[in-house]
Design a protein around this motif. Structure first.
Motif, PDB file in Angstrom:
ATOM      1  N   LEU A 194     -13.988  -3.763  -0.252  1.00 34.75           N
ATOM      2  CA  LEU A 194     -14.644  -5.069  -0.277  1.00 34.75           C
ATOM      3  C   LEU A 194     -16.081  -4.811  -0.673  1.00 34.75           C
ATOM      4  CD1 LEU A 194     -13.561  -6.977   2.946  1.00 34.75           C
ATOM      5  CD2 LEU A 194     -13.540  -7.880   0.625  1.00 34.75           C
ATOM      6  N   ASN A 195     -16.574  -5.562  -1.621  1.00 33.36           N
ATOM      7  CA  ASN A 195     -17.923  -5.355  -2.124  1.00 33.36           C
ATOM      8  C   ASN A 195     -18.723  -6.634  -2.019  1.00 33.36           C
ATOM      9  OD1 ASN A 195     -17.662  -2.552  -3.519  1.00 33.36           O
ATOM     10  ND2 ASN A 195     -15.831  -3.701  -4.037  1.00 33.36           N
ATOM     11  N   LYS A 196     -19.986  -6.481  -1.682  1.00 36.62           N
ATOM     12  CA  LYS A 196     -20.899  -7.624  -1.653  1.00 36.62           C
ATOM     13  C   LYS A 196     -21.751  -7.538  -2.906  1.00 36.62           C
ATOM     14  CE  LYS A 196     -23.971 -10.269   1.234  1.00 36.62           C
ATOM     15  NZ  LYS A 196     -24.704 -10.328   2.488  1.00 36.62           N
ATOM     16  N   ASP A 197     -21.683  -8.597  -3.703  1.00 34.98           N
ATOM     17  CA  ASP A 197     -22.272  -8.595  -5.030  1.00 34.98           C
ATOM     18  C   ASP A 197     -23.735  -9.009  -5.051  1.00 34.98           C
ATOM     19  OD1 ASP A 197     -21.327 -10.094  -8.187  1.00 34.98           O
ATOM     20  OD2 ASP A 197     -21.844  -8.044  -7.736  1.00 34.98           O
ATOM     21  N   SER A 198     -24.240  -9.555  -3.940  1.00 37.05           N
ATOM     22  CA  SER A 198     -25.629  -9.997  -3.932  1.00 37.05           C
ATOM     23  C   SER A 198     -26.229  -9.799  -2.543  1.00 37.05           C
ATOM     24  CB  SER A 198     -25.721 -11.469  -4.334  1.00 37.05           C
ATOM     25  OG  SER A 198     -24.993 -12.271  -3.427  1.00 37.05           O
ATOM     26  N   LEU A 199     -27.529  -9.899  -2.460  1.00 39.21           N
ATOM     27  CA  LEU A 199     -28.258  -9.771  -1.190  1.00 39.21           C
ATOM     28  C   LEU A 199     -27.915  -8.485  -0.434  1.00 39.21           C
ATOM     29  CD1 LEU A 199     -27.995 -13.465   0.043  1.00 39.21           C
ATOM     30  CD2 LEU A 199     -29.859 -12.399  -1.223  1.00 39.21           C
ATOM     31  N   GLY A 200     -28.097  -7.366  -1.080  1.00 35.57           N
ATOM     32  CA  GLY A 200     -27.865  -6.088  -0.423  1.00 35.57           C
ATOM     33  C   GLY A 200     -26.803  -5.250  -1.115  1.00 35.57           C
ATOM     34  N   GLY A 201     -25.762  -5.898  -1.603  1.00 39.01           N
ATOM     35  CA  GLY A 201     -24.733  -5.228  -2.388  1.00 39.01           C
ATOM     36  C   GLY A 201     -24.019  -4.096  -1.691  1.00 39.01           C
ATOM     37  N   GLY A 202     -23.139  -3.446  -2.434  1.00 44.27           N
ATOM     38  CA  GLY A 202     -22.424  -2.280  -1.968  1.00 44.27           C
ATOM     39  C   GLY A 202     -21.137  -2.579  -1.239  1.00 44.27           C
ATOM     40  N   ASP A 203     -20.433  -1.492  -0.874  1.00 43.09           N
ATOM     41  CA  ASP A 203     -19.185  -1.602  -0.115  1.00 43.09           C
ATOM     42  C   ASP A 203     -19.480  -2.096   1.292  1.00 43.09           C
ATOM     43  OD1 ASP A 203     -17.898  -0.422  -2.254  1.00 43.09           O
ATOM     44  OD2 ASP A 203     -17.710   1.537  -1.313  1.00 43.09           O
ATOM     45  N   VAL A 204     -18.694  -3.067   1.754  1.00 46.25           N
ATOM     46  CA  VAL A 204     -18.808  -3.500   3.148  1.00 46.25           C
ATOM     47  C   VAL A 204     -17.591  -3.056   3.957  1.00 46.25           C
ATOM     48  CG1 VAL A 204     -20.398  -5.407   2.696  1.00 46.25           C
ATOM     49  CG2 VAL A 204     -17.932  -5.815   2.597  1.00 46.25           C
ATOM     50  N   ALA A 205     -16.523  -2.661   3.270  1.00 45.40           N
ATOM     51  CA  ALA A 205     -15.329  -2.083   3.903  1.00 45.40           C
ATOM     52  C   ALA A 205     -14.537  -1.377   2.804  1.00 45.40           C
ATOM     53  CB  ALA A 205     -14.474  -3.160   4.558  1.00 45.40           C
ATOM     54  N   LYS A 206     -13.823  -0.322   3.168  1.00 43.70           N
ATOM     55  CA  LYS A 206     -13.013   0.389   2.170  1.00 43.70           C
ATOM     56  C   LYS A 206     -11.893   1.143   2.852  1.00 43.70           C
ATOM     57  CE  LYS A 206     -16.427   4.075   2.099  1.00 43.70           C
ATOM     58  NZ  LYS A 206     -17.398   4.794   1.291  1.00 43.70           N
ATOM     59  N   ARG A 207     -10.875   1.458   2.051  1.00 41.40           N
ATOM     60  CA  ARG A 207      -9.725   2.198   2.582  1.00 41.40           C
ATOM     61  C   ARG A 207      -8.992   2.892   1.446  1.00 41.40           C
ATOM     62  NH1 ARG A 207      -6.054  -1.321   5.841  1.00 41.40           N
ATOM     63  NH2 ARG A 207      -4.393  -1.236   4.357  1.00 41.40           N
ATOM     64  N   GLN A 208      -8.319   3.987   1.786  1.00 43.40           N
ATOM     65  CA  GLN A 208      -7.439   4.695   0.860  1.00 43.40           C
ATOM     66  C   GLN A 208      -6.052   4.744   1.473  1.00 43.40           C
ATOM     67  OE1 GLN A 208      -8.982   8.253  -1.080  1.00 43.40           O
ATOM     68  NE2 GLN A 208      -7.047   9.285  -0.628  1.00 43.40           N
ATOM     69  N   ASP A 209      -5.038   4.357   0.694  1.00 39.87           N
ATOM     70  CA  ASP A 209      -3.642   4.314   1.145  1.00 39.87           C
ATOM     71  C   ASP A 209      -2.763   5.133   0.213  1.00 39.87           C
ATOM     72  OD1 ASP A 209      -3.912   2.636   3.322  1.00 39.87           O
ATOM     73  OD2 ASP A 209      -3.140   0.862   2.327  1.00 39.87           O
ATOM     74  N   GLY A 210      -1.564   5.437   0.681  1.00 41.22           N
ATOM     75  CA  GLY A 210      -0.548   6.011  -0.185  1.00 41.22           C
ATOM     76  C   GLY A 210      -0.058   4.960  -1.177  1.00 41.22           C
ATOM     77  N   CYS A 211       0.800   5.350  -2.076  1.00 41.83           N
ATOM     78  CA  CYS A 211       1.239   4.470  -3.165  1.00 41.83           C
ATOM     79  C   CYS A 211       2.542   3.739  -2.857  1.00 41.83           C
ATOM     80  CB  CYS A 211       1.368   5.273  -4.449  1.00 41.83           C
ATOM     81  SG  CYS A 211      -0.229   5.819  -5.082  1.00 41.83           S
ATOM     82  N   TYR A 212       2.707   3.234  -1.657  1.00 42.00           N
ATOM     83  CA  TYR A 212       3.922   2.509  -1.308  1.00 42.00           C
ATOM     84  C   TYR A 212       3.912   1.099  -1.906  1.00 42.00           C
ATOM     85  CZ  TYR A 212       0.906   0.719   2.474  1.00 42.00           C
ATOM     86  OH  TYR A 212      -0.115   0.158   3.190  1.00 42.00           O
ATOM     87  N   SER A 213       5.089   0.552  -2.115  1.00 39.70           N
ATOM     88  CA  SER A 213       5.234  -0.811  -2.634  1.00 39.70           C
ATOM     89  C   SER A 213       4.937  -1.816  -1.532  1.00 39.70           C
ATOM     90  CB  SER A 213       6.661  -1.052  -3.133  1.00 39.70           C
ATOM     91  OG  SER A 213       6.922  -0.251  -4.246  1.00 39.70           O
ATOM     92  N   GLY A 214       4.543  -3.023  -1.935  1.00 43.64           N
ATOM     93  CA  GLY A 214       4.301  -4.096  -0.986  1.00 43.64           C
ATOM     94  C   GLY A 214       2.826  -4.268  -0.686  1.00 43.64           C
ATOM     95  N   ARG A 215       2.571  -4.914   0.433  1.00 46.18           N
ATOM     96  CA  ARG A 215       1.200  -5.271   0.812  1.00 46.18           C
ATOM     97  C   ARG A 215       0.484  -4.099   1.471  1.00 46.18           C
ATOM     98  NH1 ARG A 215      -1.307  -8.112   5.588  1.00 46.18           N
ATOM     99  NH2 ARG A 215      -3.234  -8.951   4.749  1.00 46.18           N
ATOM    100  N   HIS A 216      -0.727  -3.871   1.007  1.00 46.49           N
ATOM    101  CA  HIS A 216      -1.634  -2.918   1.639  1.00 46.49           C
ATOM    102  C   HIS A 216      -2.596  -3.778   2.441  1.00 46.49           C
ATOM    103  CE1 HIS A 216      -0.490   0.792  -0.614  1.00 46.49           C
ATOM    104  NE2 HIS A 216       0.153  -0.152  -1.277  1.00 46.49           N
ATOM    105  N   GLY A 217      -2.405  -3.781   3.753  1.00 47.82           N
ATOM    106  CA  GLY A 217      -3.034  -4.717   4.675  1.00 47.82           C
ATOM    107  C   GLY A 217      -4.525  -4.876   4.528  1.00 47.82           C
ATOM    108  N   ALA A 218      -4.987  -5.988   5.017  1.00 51.69           N
ATOM    109  CA  ALA A 218      -6.361  -6.413   4.797  1.00 51.69           C
ATOM    110  C   ALA A 218      -7.398  -5.494   5.429  1.00 51.69           C
ATOM    111  CB  ALA A 218      -6.548  -7.833   5.325  1.00 51.69           C
ATOM    112  N   ILE A 219      -8.456  -5.285   4.670  1.00 49.77           N
ATOM    113  CA  ILE A 219      -9.697  -4.755   5.211  1.00 49.77           C
ATOM    114  C   ILE A 219     -10.598  -5.975   5.373  1.00 49.77           C
ATOM    115  CG2 ILE A 219      -9.473  -2.416   4.314  1.00 49.77           C
ATOM    116  CD1 ILE A 219     -11.154  -3.213   1.906  1.00 49.77           C
ATOM    117  N   SER A 220     -11.560  -5.909   6.263  1.00 51.82           N
ATOM    118  CA  SER A 220     -12.374  -7.099   6.507  1.00 51.82           C
ATOM    119  C   SER A 220     -13.786  -6.712   6.903  1.00 51.82           C
ATOM    120  CB  SER A 220     -11.741  -7.960   7.599  1.00 51.82           C
ATOM    121  OG  SER A 220     -11.700  -7.257   8.825  1.00 51.82           O
TER     122      SER A 220
END
Length: 135
Positions: A78-104
């Motif tokens: 998740l990236n903030k594009d203005s007023l400070g910018g940068g990653d606000v949350a991040k994750r690395q997952d394996g390559c499984y099919s389906g939903r890769h659950g929410a970061i927030s």
């Protein structure tokens, strides 16, 4: 129309309404944002962002997989594009099919988006950005 058919229709309608009220929305269906689909190298991914006004969410959907090679992962942030910018949350997952659950992350004034990349044997084989969520 017979009374029996009318009672059946009312019962079905009531069940549909009750079911709809019992289902909690997923982060991808909250207010703001949306999903964008990217198809490259046999991979089909949906990159999504959403918000509820207080929290912003990012998730990824792997709809089809290409080659997994000998090493495969999906990185998303998740990236903030203005007023400070940068990653606000991040994750690395394996390559499984389906939903890769929410970061927030908590949402303050600014524009947010999700970025995702599929990396196979060290090469970016698919990547993309979600639509923006803005407060």
């Amino acid at each position: 129309m017979s009374l029996r058919k009318m009672v059946t229709r009312v019962a079905v309608a009531a069940a549909v309404v009750a079911t709809g009220l019992a289902v909690a929305p997923s982060p991808a269906s909250a207010a703001g944002g949306g999903c964008s689909t990217y198809v490259r190298n046999g991979w089909n991914i949906g990159v999504c962002s959403s918000d509820n006004g207080a929290t912003v969410f990012g998730d990824v959907y792997v709809n089809a997989r290409g080659s997994l090679g000998s090493s495969c992962y999906i990185y998303f942030s998740l990236n903030k594009d203005s007023l400070g910018g940068g990653d606000v949350a991040k994750r690395q997952d394996g390559c499984y099919s389906g939903r890769h659950g929410a970061i927030s992350a908590p949402m303050s004034k600014g524009t947010y988006y999700t970025y995702a990349v599929v990396v196979v044997d060290g090469y970016n084989v698919n990547y993309g950005f979600s639509p923006n969520s803005t407060k």
